[in-house]
Scaffold this active site. Structure first.
Site, PDB file in Angstrom:
ATOM      1  N   HIS A  97       0.834  -1.207   0.000  1.00 48.16           N
ATOM      2  CA  HIS A  97       0.000   0.000   0.000  1.00 48.16           C
ATOM      3  C   HIS A  97       0.871   1.260   0.000  1.00 48.16           C
ATOM      4  CE1 HIS A  97      -3.775   2.203   1.218  1.00 48.16           C
ATOM      5  NE2 HIS A  97      -2.854   3.076   1.614  1.00 48.16           N
ATOM      6  N   GLU A  98       1.836   1.285   0.883  1.00 52.77           N
ATOM      7  CA  GLU A  98       2.680   2.475   1.018  1.00 52.77           C
ATOM      8  C   GLU A  98       3.639   2.637  -0.159  1.00 52.77           C
ATOM      9  OE1 GLU A  98       1.611   4.567   3.062  1.00 52.77           O
ATOM     10  OE2 GLU A  98       0.395   3.224   4.280  1.00 52.77           O
ATOM     11  N   HIS A 101       1.882   4.621  -2.693  1.00 53.93           N
ATOM     12  CA  HIS A 101       1.977   6.057  -2.381  1.00 53.93           C
ATOM     13  C   HIS A 101       3.343   6.602  -2.800  1.00 53.93           C
ATOM     14  CE1 HIS A 101      -1.829   6.326  -0.420  1.00 53.93           C
ATOM     15  NE2 HIS A 101      -1.485   5.626   0.657  1.00 53.93           N
TER      16      HIS A 101
END
Length: 195
Positions: A97-98, A101
Protein backbone atom coordinates in the site's frame (compact mmCIF):
# COMPACT_ATOMS: atom_id res chain seq x y z
CA UNK A 1 11.62 3.41 21.43
CA UNK A 2 11.07 5.72 18.49
CA UNK A 3 8.32 8.28 18.71
CA UNK A 4 5.54 8.22 16.20
CA UNK A 5 6.03 10.74 13.39
CA UNK A 6 3.70 13.68 12.96
CA UNK A 7 0.42 12.75 11.26
CA UNK A 8 0.90 12.56 7.52
CA UNK A 9 -1.39 11.70 4.66
CA UNK A 10 -0.93 8.29 3.12
CA UNK A 11 -1.28 6.05 6.16
CA UNK A 12 -2.89 2.66 6.26
CA UNK A 13 -5.28 1.81 9.06
CA UNK A 14 -5.59 -1.58 10.72
CA UNK A 15 -7.03 -2.49 14.08
CA UNK A 16 -4.59 -2.67 16.98
CA UNK A 17 -2.79 -5.98 17.34
CA UNK A 18 -3.67 -8.29 20.19
CA UNK A 19 -0.97 -8.52 22.86
CA UNK A 20 0.93 -5.50 21.56
CA UNK A 21 1.91 -6.83 18.13
CA UNK A 22 5.52 -7.45 17.14
CA UNK A 23 8.76 -6.05 18.51
CA UNK A 24 10.71 -3.70 16.26
CA UNK A 25 13.21 -6.47 15.54
CA UNK A 26 10.46 -8.95 14.61
CA UNK A 27 8.78 -6.37 12.42
CA UNK A 28 12.04 -5.45 10.69
CA UNK A 29 12.59 -9.16 9.92
CA UNK A 30 9.06 -9.32 8.50
CA UNK A 31 9.79 -6.25 6.35
CA UNK A 32 12.88 -8.03 4.97
CA UNK A 33 10.67 -11.03 4.08
CA UNK A 34 8.18 -8.67 2.45
CA UNK A 35 10.92 -7.29 0.20
CA UNK A 36 11.23 -10.75 -1.38
CA UNK A 37 7.56 -11.00 -2.41
CA UNK A 38 6.78 -10.63 -6.14
CA UNK A 39 4.50 -7.57 -5.85
CA UNK A 40 6.94 -5.68 -3.62
CA UNK A 41 9.84 -6.53 -5.93
CA UNK A 42 7.75 -5.33 -8.89
CA UNK A 43 6.93 -2.01 -7.19
CA UNK A 44 10.54 -1.47 -6.10
CA UNK A 45 11.71 -2.10 -9.68
CA UNK A 46 9.23 0.47 -11.02
CA UNK A 47 10.23 3.02 -8.40
CA UNK A 48 13.82 2.56 -9.53
CA UNK A 49 12.84 2.85 -13.22
CA UNK A 50 10.96 6.07 -12.41
CA UNK A 51 14.13 7.56 -10.94
CA UNK A 52 13.20 7.05 -7.30
CA UNK A 53 15.40 4.25 -6.07
CA UNK A 54 15.27 3.64 -2.35
CA UNK A 55 17.95 3.00 0.23
CA UNK A 56 18.23 0.27 2.83
CA UNK A 57 16.40 2.32 5.49
CA UNK A 58 13.49 3.43 3.27
CA UNK A 59 11.12 0.94 4.94
CA UNK A 60 11.48 0.74 8.71
CA UNK A 61 9.65 -0.60 11.73
CA UNK A 62 8.52 1.79 14.45
CA UNK A 63 6.12 1.71 17.38
CA UNK A 64 3.02 3.84 16.86
CA UNK A 65 0.65 5.37 19.40
CA UNK A 66 -2.17 5.86 16.89
CA UNK A 67 -4.29 3.02 15.56
CA UNK A 68 -2.55 2.89 12.19
CA UNK A 69 -0.55 0.18 10.49
CA UNK A 70 1.94 2.45 8.80
CA UNK A 71 2.44 5.34 6.49
CA UNK A 72 4.51 6.95 3.80
CA UNK A 73 6.27 10.23 4.55
CA UNK A 74 7.95 12.12 1.71
CA UNK A 75 11.68 12.36 2.35
CA UNK A 76 11.61 9.75 5.13
CA UNK A 77 10.12 6.64 3.53
CA UNK A 78 7.71 3.99 4.70
CA UNK A 79 7.01 3.35 8.35
CA UNK A 80 5.46 0.07 9.50
CA UNK A 81 3.91 0.09 12.98
CA UNK A 82 5.35 -3.11 14.42
CA UNK A 83 3.25 -2.90 17.56
CA UNK A 84 0.12 -3.18 15.38
CA UNK A 85 1.29 -6.10 13.22
CA UNK A 86 0.30 -9.67 13.97
CA UNK A 87 1.35 -11.64 10.89
CA UNK A 88 3.46 -11.48 7.75
CA UNK A 89 0.45 -10.75 5.55
CA UNK A 90 -0.24 -7.56 7.55
CA UNK A 91 3.30 -6.32 6.93
CA UNK A 92 3.19 -7.27 3.24
CA UNK A 93 -0.08 -5.38 2.82
CA UNK A 94 1.23 -2.22 4.50
CA UNK A 95 4.43 -2.27 2.45
CA UNK A 96 2.53 -2.72 -0.85
CA UNK A 97 0.00 0.00 0.00
CA UNK A 98 2.68 2.48 1.02
CA UNK A 99 4.91 1.66 -1.97
CA UNK A 100 2.01 2.70 -4.22
CA UNK A 101 1.98 6.06 -2.38
CA UNK A 102 5.75 6.29 -2.88
CA UNK A 103 5.33 5.51 -6.59
CA UNK A 104 2.64 8.20 -6.91
CA UNK A 105 4.87 10.68 -5.11
CA UNK A 106 7.74 9.81 -7.46
CA UNK A 107 5.86 10.01 -10.76
CA UNK A 108 3.80 13.11 -9.91
CA UNK A 109 6.50 15.62 -9.10
CA UNK A 110 3.82 18.15 -8.05
CA UNK A 111 1.86 15.84 -5.72
CA UNK A 112 0.72 17.91 -2.75
CA UNK A 113 -0.32 15.78 0.24
CA UNK A 114 -2.15 18.76 1.74
CA UNK A 115 -4.39 18.88 -1.35
CA UNK A 116 -7.43 16.71 -0.59
CA UNK A 117 -7.87 15.64 -4.22
CA UNK A 118 -4.21 14.60 -4.57
CA UNK A 119 -4.36 12.67 -1.31
CA UNK A 120 -7.69 11.03 -2.24
CA UNK A 121 -6.32 9.98 -5.63
CA UNK A 122 -3.30 8.24 -4.14
CA UNK A 123 -5.50 6.57 -1.51
CA UNK A 124 -7.93 5.37 -4.20
CA UNK A 125 -5.05 3.88 -6.17
CA UNK A 126 -3.40 2.32 -3.12
CA UNK A 127 -6.66 0.85 -1.84
CA UNK A 128 -7.61 -0.53 -5.24
CA UNK A 129 -4.21 -1.79 -6.42
CA UNK A 130 -2.74 -3.13 -3.18
CA UNK A 131 -5.37 -5.74 -2.42
CA UNK A 132 -6.46 -3.96 0.78
CA UNK A 133 -10.06 -4.58 -0.20
CA UNK A 134 -9.82 -8.20 -1.27
CA UNK A 135 -13.02 -10.09 -0.37
CA UNK A 136 -11.19 -12.21 2.24
CA UNK A 137 -9.84 -9.15 4.04
CA UNK A 138 -13.24 -7.50 4.02
CA UNK A 139 -14.84 -10.66 5.40
CA UNK A 140 -12.29 -10.73 8.25
CA UNK A 141 -13.11 -7.08 8.99
CA UNK A 142 -16.79 -7.98 9.28
CA UNK A 143 -17.92 -6.41 6.01
CA UNK A 144 -19.91 -8.94 4.02
CA UNK A 145 -21.31 -7.94 0.66
CA UNK A 146 -21.54 -10.05 -2.46
CA UNK A 147 -21.54 -7.28 -5.08
CA UNK A 148 -19.58 -4.07 -5.14
CA UNK A 149 -17.61 -4.81 -1.98
CA UNK A 150 -14.28 -3.72 -3.44
CA UNK A 151 -15.35 -0.21 -4.46
CA UNK A 152 -17.31 0.27 -1.21
CA UNK A 153 -14.23 -0.78 0.74
CA UNK A 154 -11.92 1.53 -1.20
CA UNK A 155 -14.33 4.45 -0.67
CA UNK A 156 -14.62 3.72 3.06
CA UNK A 157 -10.86 3.46 3.53
CA UNK A 158 -10.13 6.54 1.38
CA UNK A 159 -12.52 8.59 3.51
CA UNK A 160 -10.92 7.33 6.73
CA UNK A 161 -7.45 8.28 5.52
CA UNK A 162 -8.26 11.62 3.88
CA UNK A 163 -10.33 12.77 6.87
CA UNK A 164 -7.21 12.22 9.01
CA UNK A 165 -5.40 14.78 6.83
CA UNK A 166 -5.44 18.03 8.85
CA UNK A 167 -6.11 19.98 5.63
CA UNK A 168 -9.27 18.04 4.75
CA UNK A 169 -12.67 18.22 6.43
CA UNK A 170 -15.09 15.32 5.98
CA UNK A 171 -17.02 17.28 3.33
CA UNK A 172 -13.82 18.25 1.50
CA UNK A 173 -12.60 14.64 1.62
CA UNK A 174 -15.87 13.32 0.17
CA UNK A 175 -15.97 15.98 -2.56
CA UNK A 176 -12.32 15.33 -3.46
CA UNK A 177 -12.82 11.56 -3.59
CA UNK A 178 -15.89 11.86 -5.83
CA UNK A 179 -14.17 14.39 -8.11
CA UNK A 180 -11.16 12.16 -8.82
CA UNK A 181 -12.73 8.70 -8.46
CA UNK A 182 -13.05 7.64 -12.11
CA UNK A 183 -9.61 8.84 -13.22
CA UNK A 184 -7.76 7.53 -10.18
CA UNK A 185 -9.61 4.21 -9.82
CA UNK A 186 -8.85 3.43 -13.45
CA UNK A 187 -5.19 4.48 -13.21
CA UNK A 188 -3.42 1.18 -12.68
CA UNK A 189 0.20 2.20 -13.22
CA UNK A 190 2.67 0.59 -12.84
CA UNK A 191 0.63 -2.62 -12.99
CA UNK A 192 -0.60 -1.92 -16.51
CA UNK A 193 2.97 -2.14 -17.83
CA UNK A 194 4.63 -5.41 -18.71
CA UNK A 195 6.98 -6.49 -15.89
Amino acid sequence: MEAEPAPEPGSTSFPSAVNGGKTLEECQTMIQRSLRTPVVKFLLKHLEQSGCGIGDRFIKAINCNKQIAGGYIRGEGILVCGNHMTMQDDVNQVVIHELIHAFDDCRAKNLDWSNCAHHACSEIRAGHLSGDCHFKRELLRGFVKIRGHEQDCVRRRVMKSVISNPYCSEAAAKDAMEAVWDVCYNDTQPFDRAP
